[in-house]
Write a protein that holds these residues in place. Sequence first.
Motif, PDB file in Angstrom:
ATOM      1  N   LEU A   1       0.847  -1.217   0.136  1.00 53.45           N
ATOM      2  CA  LEU A   1       0.034  -0.026  -0.047  1.00 53.45           C
ATOM      3  C   LEU A   1       0.738   1.295  -0.107  1.00 53.45           C
ATOM      4  O   LEU A   1       0.498   2.352  -0.668  1.00 53.45           O
ATOM      5  CB  LEU A   1      -0.833   0.082   1.220  1.00 53.45           C
ATOM      6  CG  LEU A   1      -1.813   1.009   1.363  1.00 53.45           C
ATOM      7  CD1 LEU A   1      -2.945   1.058   0.245  1.00 53.45           C
ATOM      8  CD2 LEU A   1      -2.654   1.384   2.660  1.00 53.45           C
ATOM      9  N   TRP A   2       1.873   1.170   0.801  1.00 54.19           N
ATOM     10  CA  TRP A   2       2.778   2.431   1.038  1.00 54.19           C
ATOM     11  C   TRP A   2       3.757   2.656  -0.370  1.00 54.19           C
ATOM     12  O   TRP A   2       3.925   3.494  -0.881  1.00 54.19           O
ATOM     13  CB  TRP A   2       3.745   2.170   2.066  1.00 54.19           C
ATOM     14  CG  TRP A   2       2.896   2.927   3.389  1.00 54.19           C
ATOM     15  CD1 TRP A   2       2.578   1.936   4.158  1.00 54.19           C
ATOM     16  CD2 TRP A   2       2.762   4.212   3.559  1.00 54.19           C
ATOM     17  NE1 TRP A   2       1.673   2.769   5.332  1.00 54.19           N
ATOM     18  CE2 TRP A   2       2.018   4.240   4.941  1.00 54.19           C
ATOM     19  CE3 TRP A   2       3.125   5.458   3.108  1.00 54.19           C
ATOM     20  CZ2 TRP A   2       1.588   5.269   5.495  1.00 54.19           C
ATOM     21  CZ3 TRP A   2       2.673   6.636   3.581  1.00 54.19           C
ATOM     22  CH2 TRP A   2       1.938   6.533   4.757  1.00 54.19           C
ATOM     23  N   LEU A   3       3.982   1.411  -1.004  1.00 57.58           N
ATOM     24  CA  LEU A   3       4.878   1.393  -2.339  1.00 57.58           C
ATOM     25  C   LEU A   3       3.709   2.104  -3.440  1.00 57.58           C
ATOM     26  O   LEU A   3       4.256   2.915  -3.975  1.00 57.58           O
ATOM     27  CB  LEU A   3       5.241   0.200  -2.908  1.00 57.58           C
ATOM     28  CG  LEU A   3       6.559  -0.416  -2.050  1.00 57.58           C
ATOM     29  CD1 LEU A   3       6.810  -1.868  -2.408  1.00 57.58           C
ATOM     30  CD2 LEU A   3       7.773   0.581  -2.239  1.00 57.58           C
ATOM     31  N   ALA A   4       2.454   1.648  -3.497  1.00 60.85           N
ATOM     32  CA  ALA A   4       1.631   2.202  -4.248  1.00 60.85           C
ATOM     33  C   ALA A   4       1.301   3.655  -4.042  1.00 60.85           C
ATOM     34  O   ALA A   4       1.260   4.443  -5.112  1.00 60.85           O
ATOM     35  CB  ALA A   4       0.395   1.433  -4.073  1.00 60.85           C
ATOM     36  N   ALA A   5       1.463   3.897  -2.846  1.00 59.88           N
ATOM     37  CA  ALA A   5       1.463   5.388  -2.468  1.00 59.88           C
ATOM     38  C   ALA A   5       2.309   6.284  -2.892  1.00 59.88           C
ATOM     39  O   ALA A   5       2.033   7.460  -3.552  1.00 59.88           O
ATOM     40  CB  ALA A   5       1.041   5.721  -1.008  1.00 59.88           C
ATOM     41  N   VAL A   6       3.627   5.850  -2.935  1.00 60.78           N
ATOM     42  CA  VAL A   6       4.678   6.575  -3.342  1.00 60.78           C
ATOM     43  C   VAL A   6       4.677   6.655  -4.716  1.00 60.78           C
ATOM     44  O   VAL A   6       4.779   7.729  -5.428  1.00 60.78           O
ATOM     45  CB  VAL A   6       5.959   6.010  -2.759  1.00 60.78           C
ATOM     46  CG1 VAL A   6       7.392   6.469  -3.493  1.00 60.78           C
ATOM     47  CG2 VAL A   6       6.160   6.183  -1.281  1.00 60.78           C
TER      48      VAL A   6
END
Length: 189
Positions: free
Chosen positions: A166-171
């Motif tokens: 989720l955080w990789l996708a957000a970045v």
Amino acid sequence: MLSLPNLLTLSRIFAVPILVALLWHPGWLGYALAFLIYCIAGITDYFDGYLARAQGTVSKLGIFLDPIADKIMVAATVVMLVSTEQVIGGHPVIAGWHVIAALIILLREIAVSGLREFLAQLSVSIPVSRLAKWKTTFQMVSLGALILAGALPGQPWVHLLGLGCLWLAAVLTLLTGWDYLRVGLRHMD
């Protein structure tokens, strides 16, 4: 107009209420069934575009509906995972600081949709970049893992994998959103 690719796209839209219902008050079985539907929807997302190009049946309806189906599926899933409690622990699946990553994804989807609509009026199209495809991959894996984590409460690594993706996708969402905005600003007065 209602070719197989368009029917696959429509099936994703019609799957959203079923997915939401399964995530409303899920036990492990609700999460398991939601994961199955989510995976089937992801597969149809791949095949609708592939078949449309392979069969030469790319249509205006498909071009219009495909991104809408994607955004509806992602938005509904994110909202349900923020509001739905885990089977064990009673905390939302996406909680605390992780909600920021979810918001980044949702807000970018809205902003890019508006930008694409604006640019379409100017006959300017923005092709999907390789980085945007990676963003979508991490986003889909993330949401799938977060749903699956509800069906596998004894496997916390699945939940952690989902939050990490989720955080990789957000970045990647921020990076690709900035790319789209830069292109869009060139066409504004």
